[in-house]
Design a protein around this motif. Sequence first.
Motif, mmCIF file in Angstrom:
data_model
loop_
_atom_site.group_PDB
_atom_site.id
_atom_site.type_symbol
_atom_site.label_atom_id
_atom_site.label_comp_id
_atom_site.label_asym_id
_atom_site.label_seq_id
_atom_site.Cartn_x
_atom_site.Cartn_y
_atom_site.Cartn_z
ATOM 1 N N PRO A 92 31.489 81.182 17.835
ATOM 2 C CA PRO A 92 31.547 80.729 19.277
ATOM 3 C C PRO A 92 30.609 81.445 20.149
ATOM 4 C CG PRO A 92 33.845 80.903 18.797
ATOM 5 C CD PRO A 92 32.859 81.646 17.294
ATOM 6 N N ASP A 93 29.823 80.928 20.855
ATOM 7 C CA ASP A 93 28.872 81.715 21.765
ATOM 8 C C ASP A 93 29.298 81.804 23.312
ATOM 9 O OD1 ASP A 93 28.435 79.083 22.583
ATOM 10 O OD2 ASP A 93 26.702 78.869 22.219
ATOM 11 N N GLU A 94 30.516 81.518 23.274
ATOM 12 C CA GLU A 94 31.289 81.494 25.010
ATOM 13 C C GLU A 94 32.694 81.736 24.741
ATOM 14 O OE1 GLU A 94 31.087 78.000 27.366
ATOM 15 O OE2 GLU A 94 30.547 76.697 25.593
ATOM 16 N N GLY A 95 33.328 82.187 25.943
ATOM 17 C CA GLY A 95 34.709 82.163 25.958
ATOM 18 C C GLY A 95 35.180 83.419 25.323
ATOM 19 N N TYR A 96 36.622 83.359 25.185
ATOM 20 C CA TYR A 96 37.537 84.383 24.670
ATOM 21 C C TYR A 96 36.869 85.005 23.432
ATOM 22 C CZ TYR A 96 41.124 83.283 28.231
ATOM 23 O OH TYR A 96 41.583 83.258 29.457
ATOM 24 N N TYR A 97 36.609 84.000 22.604
ATOM 25 C CA TYR A 97 36.301 84.315 21.024
ATOM 26 C C TYR A 97 34.782 84.451 20.683
ATOM 27 C CZ TYR A 97 41.110 82.886 20.509
ATOM 28 O OH TYR A 97 42.520 82.874 20.457
ATOM 29 N N LEU A 98 34.007 84.864 21.779
ATOM 30 C CA LEU A 98 32.641 85.082 21.813
ATOM 31 C C LEU A 98 32.310 86.129 20.554
ATOM 32 C CD1 LEU A 98 29.559 84.895 22.908
ATOM 33 C CD2 LEU A 98 30.267 86.716 24.613
ATOM 34 N N MET A 99 31.372 85.899 19.704
ATOM 35 C CA MET A 99 30.843 86.730 18.759
ATOM 36 C C MET A 99 31.852 86.954 17.376
ATOM 37 S SD MET A 99 28.333 88.089 20.023
ATOM 38 C CE MET A 99 27.660 89.273 18.896
ATOM 39 N N GLY A 100 33.111 86.274 17.404
ATOM 40 C CA GLY A 100 33.846 86.121 16.422
ATOM 41 C C GLY A 100 33.292 85.292 15.357
ATOM 42 N N VAL A 101 33.673 85.279 14.108
ATOM 43 C CA VAL A 101 33.144 84.210 12.905
ATOM 44 C C VAL A 101 34.575 83.793 12.444
ATOM 45 C CG1 VAL A 101 31.844 84.135 10.851
ATOM 46 C CG2 VAL A 101 31.269 85.593 12.690
ATOM 47 N N PHE A 102 34.668 82.625 12.277
ATOM 48 C CA PHE A 102 35.902 81.728 11.887
ATOM 49 C C PHE A 102 35.588 80.903 10.829
ATOM 50 C CE2 PHE A 102 36.221 83.293 16.093
ATOM 51 C CZ PHE A 102 37.093 84.299 16.157
ATOM 52 N N VAL A 103 36.044 80.906 9.895
ATOM 53 C CA VAL A 103 35.858 80.234 8.413
ATOM 54 C C VAL A 103 36.977 79.208 8.187
ATOM 55 C CG1 VAL A 103 35.350 79.964 6.065
ATOM 56 C CG2 VAL A 103 34.444 81.894 7.573
ATOM 57 N N PHE A 104 36.773 77.871 8.233
ATOM 58 C CA PHE A 104 37.754 76.803 7.851
ATOM 59 C C PHE A 104 37.706 76.194 6.622
ATOM 60 C CE2 PHE A 104 37.849 77.460 12.443
ATOM 61 C CZ PHE A 104 39.045 77.197 12.804
ATOM 62 N N THR A 105 38.763 75.802 5.677
ATOM 63 C CA THR A 105 38.397 75.021 4.862
ATOM 64 C C THR A 105 38.728 73.668 4.801
ATOM 65 O OG1 THR A 105 40.442 75.532 3.971
ATOM 66 C CG2 THR A 105 38.968 77.067 3.395
ATOM 67 N N PHE A 106 37.889 72.699 4.299
ATOM 68 C CA PHE A 106 38.468 71.372 4.411
ATOM 69 C C PHE A 106 38.635 70.694 3.036
ATOM 70 C CE2 PHE A 106 36.568 71.845 8.539
ATOM 71 C CZ PHE A 106 36.567 70.743 9.382
ATOM 72 N N GLN A 107 39.574 70.110 3.004
ATOM 73 C CA GLN A 107 39.921 69.410 1.770
ATOM 74 C C GLN A 107 40.054 67.949 2.001
ATOM 75 O OE1 GLN A 107 40.329 70.775 -1.837
ATOM 76 N NE2 GLN A 107 40.048 68.531 -1.921
ATOM 77 N N VAL A 108 38.986 67.205 1.319
ATOM 78 C CA VAL A 108 38.951 65.788 1.944
ATOM 79 C C VAL A 108 39.832 64.792 0.541
ATOM 80 C CG1 VAL A 108 37.417 63.779 2.690
ATOM 81 C CG2 VAL A 108 37.213 65.965 3.153
ATOM 82 N N SER A 109 40.508 63.979 1.107
ATOM 83 C CA SER A 109 41.393 63.140 0.149
ATOM 84 C C SER A 109 40.497 62.010 -0.184
ATOM 85 C CB SER A 109 42.725 62.660 0.748
ATOM 86 O OG SER A 109 43.155 61.109 0.137
ATOM 87 N N PRO A 110 40.726 61.393 -1.511
ATOM 88 C CA PRO A 110 40.071 60.182 -1.868
ATOM 89 C C PRO A 110 40.268 58.753 -1.067
ATOM 90 C CG PRO A 110 40.953 61.097 -3.852
ATOM 91 C CD PRO A 110 41.383 61.932 -2.669
ATOM 92 N N MET A 111 41.310 59.095 -0.322
ATOM 93 C CA MET A 111 41.886 58.154 0.591
ATOM 94 C C MET A 111 41.115 58.163 2.035
ATOM 95 S SD MET A 111 43.822 56.207 -1.107
ATOM 96 C CE MET A 111 44.451 55.279 0.271
ATOM 97 N N TYR A 112 40.263 59.235 2.319
ATOM 98 C CA TYR A 112 39.446 59.045 3.433
ATOM 99 C C TYR A 112 38.535 58.009 3.581
ATOM 100 C CZ TYR A 112 35.880 61.296 6.646
ATOM 101 O OH TYR A 112 35.132 61.473 7.394
ATOM 102 N N PRO A 113 38.395 57.416 4.738
ATOM 103 C CA PRO A 113 38.865 57.971 6.008
ATOM 104 C C PRO A 113 40.128 57.595 6.681
ATOM 105 C CG PRO A 113 37.429 56.277 6.393
ATOM 106 C CD PRO A 113 37.546 56.313 4.690
#
Length: 210
Positions: A92-113
């Motif tokens: 984030p480059d603004e707000g409360y979480y400015l300068m933080g680094v946050f990693v999210f994992t995505f697991q996509v099902s064969p039934m996507y979308p």
Amino acid sequence: MRRGNLPFKHKFELLPEGGAHVIGKMIKLFKVKEKQREIAENANGRAPVRKQSAGELRLHKDISELNLPKTTTISFPNGKDDLMTFEVTIRPDEGYYLMGVFVFTFQVSPMYPHDAPKVKCKTKVYHPNIDLEGNVCLNILREDWKPVLNINTVIYGLHHLFTEPNYEDPLNHDAAAVLRDNPKQFETNVKRAISGGYVGSLFFQKCVQH
């Protein structure tokens, strides 16, 4: 839990010119290599390569058309053979979480979308809408998911959680109560957490970018 519709009234800055083109070239390269491997294996008398599911084909299309905020990057830790599992990093480059680094994992099902991707936050974060186990409270990942939505929509939704955390729709009820009743204390708690330290009895690893 009560959830409102995800607002899109904010303007987001996009990747530098050519960023989406680079991702598109990467996906095309993956497809070329897959076709070359299929031809080689057929020539050697091996069984044909497994056909891609409709979900995989749709995901490839979504990734090739990504138009990410400049604060966001995507990576594929399992390499080109597994695009159904990937990571998204938000700075984030603004707000409360400015300068933080946050990693999210995505697991996509064969039934996507038809099925929403499963998303978890790998980074322990003090946030009203993300619990300490990394579960994310975002309406479009649950009851408001529709097949017309895509990975780009989800990434912008996650980005929005950091610019406007919502105390009315909490997973971390303690953080939500502090944001509601004492925003200044909430800001102090977030800075303490992302810098590496305790908030109450909970310790958070440093996740500030250099």
